[in-house]
Structure formats: structure tokens, C-alpha cells
Design a protein around this motif. Structure first.
Motif, PDB file in Angstrom:
ATOM      1  N   HIS A   1      30.163  29.282   2.643  1.00 51.74           N
ATOM      2  CA  HIS A   1      31.844  28.834   2.154  1.00 51.74           C
ATOM      3  C   HIS A   1      32.482  30.399   2.818  1.00 51.74           C
TER       4      HIS A   1
ATOM      5  N   GLU B   1      37.924  29.550   1.848  1.00 50.63           N
ATOM      6  CA  GLU B   1      38.440  28.349   1.718  1.00 50.63           C
ATOM      7  C   GLU B   1      37.711  27.521   2.101  1.00 50.63           C
ATOM      8  N   ARG B   2      37.124  27.237   2.581  1.00 52.17           N
ATOM      9  CA  ARG B   2      36.018  26.027   2.562  1.00 52.17           C
ATOM     10  C   ARG B   2      34.831  25.912   2.641  1.00 52.17           C
ATOM     11  N   VAL B   3      34.070  24.589   2.657  1.00 53.63           N
ATOM     12  CA  VAL B   3      32.283  24.476   2.663  1.00 53.63           C
ATOM     13  C   VAL B   3      32.590  24.522   4.492  1.00 53.63           C
TER      14      VAL B   3
ATOM     15  N   GLU C   1      37.311  18.173  -7.991  1.00 53.18           N
ATOM     16  CA  GLU C   1      37.838  18.049  -6.703  1.00 53.18           C
ATOM     17  C   GLU C   1      37.524  15.659  -6.635  1.00 53.18           C
TER      18      GLU C   1
ATOM     19  N   GLY D   1      28.485  24.317  -2.724  1.00 55.10           N
ATOM     20  CA  GLY D   1      29.599  24.406  -2.012  1.00 55.10           C
ATOM     21  C   GLY D   1      30.852  24.502  -2.819  1.00 55.10           C
TER      22      GLY D   1
ATOM     23  N   ALA E   1      33.255  27.730  -4.151  1.00 49.37           N
ATOM     24  CA  ALA E   1      34.050  28.087  -4.330  1.00 49.37           C
ATOM     25  C   ALA E   1      34.574  27.822  -5.406  1.00 49.37           C
TER      26      ALA E   1
END
Length: 221
Positions: A18, A21-23, A105, A180, A184
Motif C-alpha cells: 500500500h 493512497e491505494r493498494v 468499503e 489491503g 489502509a
């Protein structure tokens, strides 16, 4: 920021990279008996998929449970070893918090329960009032003993599907832990300057293996 995250507190052996910001890459294999065999290959896969090497990692994120002793210690020992070898911080995150984030999510909002299988006809569980805010737990209990507290709430996690009489509103997603999602949670906490959780296992009960209370004498006194 480049976080390497993994969790072995449930049957899902999961690892992810990660970037804050994102996986970038994730690998999950469900096998309750092979955590030690599967974890490092999973780490190799996510590094290769993302086109990175271990030396690029700036922090380790590890699920601290609750979970069974044998599986949980695999992840924690591996995290400590990577952190020491790379000279980077290790961030502990409650495994149930990762499932809660993944539920958010997937669209779940408001109050809900997260539950995983604790064996012995028990569940590890916690209550949330949103994907990032745990308000009770983690704890380990027999489902019938917490029915009054959880009956009106949606439940996510594999523990809920095992006991539909207690968890009457079980959601299918997420079905398993996601590294992930765990990363996060850690990335948000790091960005907010929140203090890191202790990297200590949440066993919540004594291990199945016990030292015998007495030994049979095999030699004459």
C-alpha cells in the motif's frame, strides 16, 4: 510511503503493498493449516506484482489478532523480523479493524459487529459505530452469551455465518481478512499522527496446549 501489510490471525493468509493512497498489490490464500508455508511466498508475490523490492518498504503492518496462537504468531514474528532487518517501524492493527474497514468499503455504514471463528464454539468479536471506530471489544465469547448485544446489528466476518441464530443479519462481504484493508487503516492512522497500537498478540485466552500438571515417575527414587 510504502507499507507491507500481512495478517495470519484467521484462515486467510493475506499480504499487500500500500502506498498510503491505494493498494498496489494483494495476495490472499485461505488455508488454516499452512500460515508458515504461505506467508513469505505471498510477500514475494505482492512485491513482484507491484514491481518493488523489499528494500523499498518504509513500514510493516501486521494484524495483531485476535486469533489462534499458532497462526497469529507466524505473522507477528515475521513482522518483527522484517522490521528489524529493514530498520523500519512495525505497526500493529487489530485484525477485526481490517474487516471493519473492508465492510465500510463494501458500503456498510452505521453500527455493526465483526466476528471471526474462535473455535471451541466461540467467536472473536467487536462492535463498531463506523468502519474506523471500534466501540467495544475485541472479546471472545460463546455466541449465545452476546446475542442481546448483537441481535439488532449487521454482522460481517466468517464468525457470523457460523452462528445464524445469534447473528441474524450477516453480510457476505467481506468474507475473509484483507491485508489491503489492514494497510489502509494503518495508513490513515499514520497520516493523522495517531499513536501506533502495541505490536502484541491478542490471544484473549490461554493456548490449547498446556503444561501437564504432573509427570509420571519413570525411575526409582
Amino acid at each position: 510511503m510504502l507499507l507491507l501489510a500481512f495478517d495470519t490471525a484467521t484462515p486467510a493468509v493475506t499480504a499487500a503493498l500500500h502506498d498510503g493512497e491505494r493498494v498496489l498489490a494483494e495476495s490472499t490464500v485461505v488455508d488454516a493449516r499452512r500460515h508458515g508455508e504461505l506467508l513469505v511466498p505471498a510477500v514475494d508475490r505482492v512485491l513482484a506484482t507491484a514491481g518493488r523490492v523489499l528494500a523499498d518498504v518504509t513500514g510493516i503492518v501486521v494484524g495483531t489478532g485476535p486469533g489462534p496462537y499458532t497462526g497469529l504468531r507466524v505473522g507477528l514474528v515475521t513482522a518483527a523480523s522484517f522490521g528489524d532487518a529493514l530498520g523500519v517501524p512495525v505497526h500493529g492493527v487489530c485484525t477485526l479493524d481490517g474487516l471493519a474497514w473492508a465492510a465500510g468499503e463494501a458500503g456498510l455504514d452505521g453500527a455493526f459487529t465483526v466476528a471471526t471463528d474462535a473455535r471451541r464454539k466461540e467467536v472473536y468479536w467487536a462492535r463498531y459505530d463506523g468502519p474506523l471506530h471500534r466501540v467495544e471489544g475485541p472479546s471472545v465469547d460463546r455466541p449465545a452469551d452476546i446475542a442481546a448485544e448483537t441481535a439488532a446489528l449487521p454482522c460481517v466476518g466468517p464468525g457470523g455465518t457460523l452462528y445464524p441464530d445469534t447473528f441474524t443479519d450477516t453480510r457476505a462481504d467481506p468474507a475473509h481478512q484483507s491485508a489491503g484493508a489492514l494497510a489502509a487503516v494503518a495508513a490513515r492512522r499514520i497520516a493523522a499522527g495517531e499513536p501506533a497500537e502495541p505490536v502484541r498478540p491478542l490471544y484473549l485466552r490461554r493456548p490449547d496446549a498446556q503444561v501437564p500438571a504432573g509427570y509420571k515417575a519413570v525411575l526409582p527414587q
